[in-house]
Design a protein around this motif. Structure first.
Motif, mmCIF file in Angstrom:
data_model
loop_
_atom_site.group_PDB
_atom_site.id
_atom_site.type_symbol
_atom_site.label_atom_id
_atom_site.label_comp_id
_atom_site.label_asym_id
_atom_site.label_seq_id
_atom_site.Cartn_x
_atom_site.Cartn_y
_atom_site.Cartn_z
ATOM 1 N N HIS A 1 -19.272 -71.973 -63.249
ATOM 2 C CA HIS A 1 -19.243 -71.892 -61.787
ATOM 3 C C HIS A 1 -19.711 -73.224 -61.202
ATOM 4 C CE1 HIS A 1 -20.404 -70.689 -57.724
ATOM 5 N NE2 HIS A 1 -19.601 -69.640 -57.893
ATOM 6 N N LYS A 2 -19.069 -73.653 -60.128
ATOM 7 C CA LYS A 2 -19.377 -74.966 -59.537
ATOM 8 C C LYS A 2 -20.850 -75.111 -59.155
ATOM 9 C CE LYS A 2 -18.098 -73.513 -54.952
ATOM 10 N NZ LYS A 2 -17.197 -73.535 -53.850
ATOM 11 N N ASP A 3 -21.512 -74.048 -58.706
ATOM 12 C CA ASP A 3 -22.924 -74.166 -58.325
ATOM 13 C C ASP A 3 -23.802 -74.465 -59.536
ATOM 14 O OD1 ASP A 3 -22.197 -73.679 -55.712
ATOM 15 O OD2 ASP A 3 -22.955 -71.617 -55.682
ATOM 16 N N ALA A 4 -23.488 -73.884 -60.683
ATOM 17 C CA ALA A 4 -24.248 -74.167 -61.903
ATOM 18 C C ALA A 4 -24.011 -75.614 -62.340
ATOM 19 C CB ALA A 4 -23.865 -73.188 -63.010
ATOM 20 N N ARG A 5 -22.758 -76.058 -62.306
ATOM 21 C CA ARG A 5 -22.453 -77.449 -62.671
ATOM 22 C C ARG A 5 -23.178 -78.431 -61.761
ATOM 23 N NH1 ARG A 5 -16.983 -75.689 -62.285
ATOM 24 N NH2 ARG A 5 -16.646 -77.259 -60.688
ATOM 25 N N ARG A 6 -23.134 -78.177 -60.461
ATOM 26 C CA ARG A 6 -23.786 -79.074 -59.503
ATOM 27 C C ARG A 6 -25.304 -79.067 -59.693
ATOM 28 N NH1 ARG A 6 -20.113 -77.193 -54.358
ATOM 29 N NH2 ARG A 6 -18.279 -78.405 -54.938
ATOM 30 N N PHE A 7 -25.866 -77.908 -59.973
ATOM 31 C CA PHE A 7 -27.305 -77.805 -60.208
ATOM 32 C C PHE A 7 -27.711 -78.707 -61.370
ATOM 33 C CE2 PHE A 7 -30.884 -76.010 -62.506
ATOM 34 C CZ PHE A 7 -31.813 -75.785 -61.503
ATOM 35 N N VAL A 8 -26.983 -78.638 -62.469
ATOM 36 C CA VAL A 8 -27.305 -79.439 -63.653
ATOM 37 C C VAL A 8 -27.179 -80.923 -63.333
ATOM 38 C CG1 VAL A 8 -26.563 -80.010 -66.004
ATOM 39 C CG2 VAL A 8 -26.791 -77.616 -65.307
ATOM 40 N N ARG A 9 -26.134 -81.320 -62.619
ATOM 41 C CA ARG A 9 -25.983 -82.745 -62.246
ATOM 42 C C ARG A 9 -27.112 -83.193 -61.325
ATOM 43 N NH1 ARG A 9 -20.479 -81.557 -61.838
ATOM 44 N NH2 ARG A 9 -20.602 -81.377 -59.591
ATOM 45 N N ARG A 10 -27.424 -82.389 -60.309
ATOM 46 C CA ARG A 10 -28.433 -82.750 -59.308
ATOM 47 C C ARG A 10 -29.832 -82.865 -59.922
ATOM 48 N NH1 ARG A 10 -27.166 -78.963 -55.915
ATOM 49 N NH2 ARG A 10 -28.728 -77.453 -56.523
ATOM 50 N N HIS A 11 -30.127 -82.024 -60.895
ATOM 51 C CA HIS A 11 -31.480 -81.982 -61.465
ATOM 52 C C HIS A 11 -31.551 -82.536 -62.887
ATOM 53 C CE1 HIS A 11 -32.916 -79.730 -58.033
ATOM 54 N NE2 HIS A 11 -31.923 -78.881 -58.172
ATOM 55 N N ARG A 12 -30.574 -83.325 -63.259
ATOM 56 C CA ARG A 12 -30.483 -83.846 -64.632
ATOM 57 C C ARG A 12 -31.808 -84.439 -65.124
ATOM 58 N NH1 ARG A 12 -26.640 -84.488 -67.920
ATOM 59 N NH2 ARG A 12 -25.007 -84.115 -66.402
ATOM 60 N N GLY A 13 -32.418 -85.292 -64.343
ATOM 61 C CA GLY A 13 -33.669 -85.942 -64.764
ATOM 62 C C GLY A 13 -34.790 -84.948 -64.993
ATOM 63 N N ALA A 14 -34.974 -84.020 -64.082
ATOM 64 C CA ALA A 14 -36.037 -83.016 -64.213
ATOM 65 C C ALA A 14 -35.752 -82.060 -65.367
ATOM 66 C CB ALA A 14 -36.197 -82.239 -62.910
ATOM 67 N N LEU A 15 -34.491 -81.698 -65.566
ATOM 68 C CA LEU A 15 -34.143 -80.792 -66.670
ATOM 69 C C LEU A 15 -34.437 -81.420 -68.023
ATOM 70 C CD1 LEU A 15 -30.789 -79.353 -65.289
ATOM 71 C CD2 LEU A 15 -32.943 -78.097 -65.595
ATOM 72 N N ALA A 16 -34.240 -82.729 -68.126
ATOM 73 C CA ALA A 16 -34.480 -83.425 -69.392
ATOM 74 C C ALA A 16 -35.959 -83.419 -69.781
ATOM 75 C CB ALA A 16 -33.960 -84.859 -69.306
ATOM 76 N N GLN A 17 -36.837 -83.089 -68.847
ATOM 77 C CA GLN A 17 -38.282 -83.102 -69.099
ATOM 78 C C GLN A 17 -38.863 -81.707 -69.288
ATOM 79 O OE1 GLN A 17 -40.083 -85.302 -65.892
ATOM 80 N NE2 GLN A 17 -38.540 -86.901 -66.027
ATOM 81 N N ARG A 18 -38.026 -80.680 -69.349
ATOM 82 C CA ARG A 18 -38.500 -79.295 -69.440
ATOM 83 C C ARG A 18 -37.726 -78.547 -70.511
ATOM 84 N NH1 ARG A 18 -39.004 -81.087 -64.631
ATOM 85 N NH2 ARG A 18 -40.520 -80.281 -63.140
ATOM 86 N N PRO A 19 -38.300 -77.452 -70.992
ATOM 87 C CA PRO A 19 -37.497 -76.571 -71.844
ATOM 88 C C PRO A 19 -36.409 -75.930 -70.990
ATOM 89 C CG PRO A 19 -39.848 -75.979 -71.919
ATOM 90 C CD PRO A 19 -39.684 -77.012 -70.856
ATOM 91 N N VAL A 20 -35.174 -75.943 -71.498
ATOM 92 C CA VAL A 20 -34.034 -75.436 -70.752
ATOM 93 C C VAL A 20 -33.177 -74.561 -71.666
ATOM 94 C CG1 VAL A 20 -31.930 -76.076 -69.476
ATOM 95 C CG2 VAL A 20 -33.973 -77.487 -69.270
ATOM 96 N N TRP A 21 -32.714 -73.452 -71.122
ATOM 97 C CA TRP A 21 -31.769 -72.568 -71.784
ATOM 98 C C TRP A 21 -30.582 -72.389 -70.857
ATOM 99 C CZ3 TRP A 21 -36.938 -72.226 -72.169
ATOM 100 C CH2 TRP A 21 -37.496 -72.022 -73.428
#
Length: 167
Positions: free
Chosen positions: A62-82
Motif C-alpha cells: 500500500h502506498k502509505d506503507a511505502r511512503r512511511f518507510v521512505r519518510r522514516h528511513r533514517g529512524a527505522l535504521a536505528q530501531r528494531p523493525v518488523w
C-alpha cells in the motif's frame, strides 16, 4: 518502557485490523503499543520499535506503507523493525511462507528488518475501488486472515522485544 508503533497502510481496513490484533497481543504481554495509520505518524522519536504493515495491491505494498518507510528511513535504521503484508485472497498465506514483494524485500535489506510475514487478506462486500468491487462481484473476495497465526507471530515479536529490553 518506550512505546512500540504499528504503522499500517490499508484501503479497506483489513490490514488495520491485523495491526490492531498485533498491538493487542503486545499490550497483553506488558508492552506499550499502538496501531496507527502510517500517514498519521509524524515522528518515530517516541518509539523504540516499529512494525510496519501494508496491504498488497497488484504486487506492491500500500502506498502509505511505502511512503512511511521512505519518510522514516533514517529512524527505522536505528530501531528494531518488523514488516508484515496482507493480501492473498486465498489460503496460500496459511499454507506456505510467501516471500515479500520486491519493493518490500529491498527495504528489508537496506534497513536490516528483523522479519517479514505475509498474512491472508480480506475483501468484502462494500470494498472501495473499482478493482476491489469487481473482485468481490466475481466471487473472489472473502476473509482469509488467520488470526491465530497473526497472534502467534505477534507473541514471537513480543518475546523478542521483552528479551531485548531485559538486556
Amino acid at each position: 518502557m518506550r512505546d512500540k508503533v504499528l504503522a499500517y497502510g490499508t484501503t479497506n481496513g483489513s490490514t488495520a485490523r491485523i495491526a490492531e490484533s498485533v498491538a493487542e497481543v503486545l499490550r497483553a504481554r506488558g508492552l506499550a503499543a499502538e496501531a496507527l495509520p502510517a500517514r498519521s505518524v509524524p515522528d518515530l522519536a517516541p518509539y523504540e520499535a516499529v512494525l510496519v504493515g501494508g496491504g498488497l495491491y497488484a504486487g506492491r505494498w500500500h502506498k502509505d506503507a511505502r511512503r512511511f518507510v521512505r519518510r522514516h528511513r533514517g529512524a527505522l535504521a536505528q530501531r528494531p523493525v518488523w514488516f508484515f503484508s496482507s493480501g492473498p485472497l486465498d489460503a496460500t498465506a496459511a499454507e506456505r511462507d510467501i516471500q515479500p514483494v520486491p519493493g518490500v524485500k529491498r527495504a528489508m535489506a537496506s534497513l536490516g528488518v528483523r522479519e517479514h510475514v505475509t498474512f491472508g487478506g480480506c475483501l468484502a462486500e462494500g470494498a472501495e475501488g473499482r478493482m476491489a468491487r469487481m473482485i468481490v462481484r466475481n466471487g473472489k473476495g472473502g476473509d482469509f486472515r488467520d488470526f491465530t497465526a497473526i497472534e502467534t507471530w505477534a507473541a514471537a515479536v513480543a518475546e523478542e522485544l521483552c528479551g531485548a529490553s531485559s538486556k
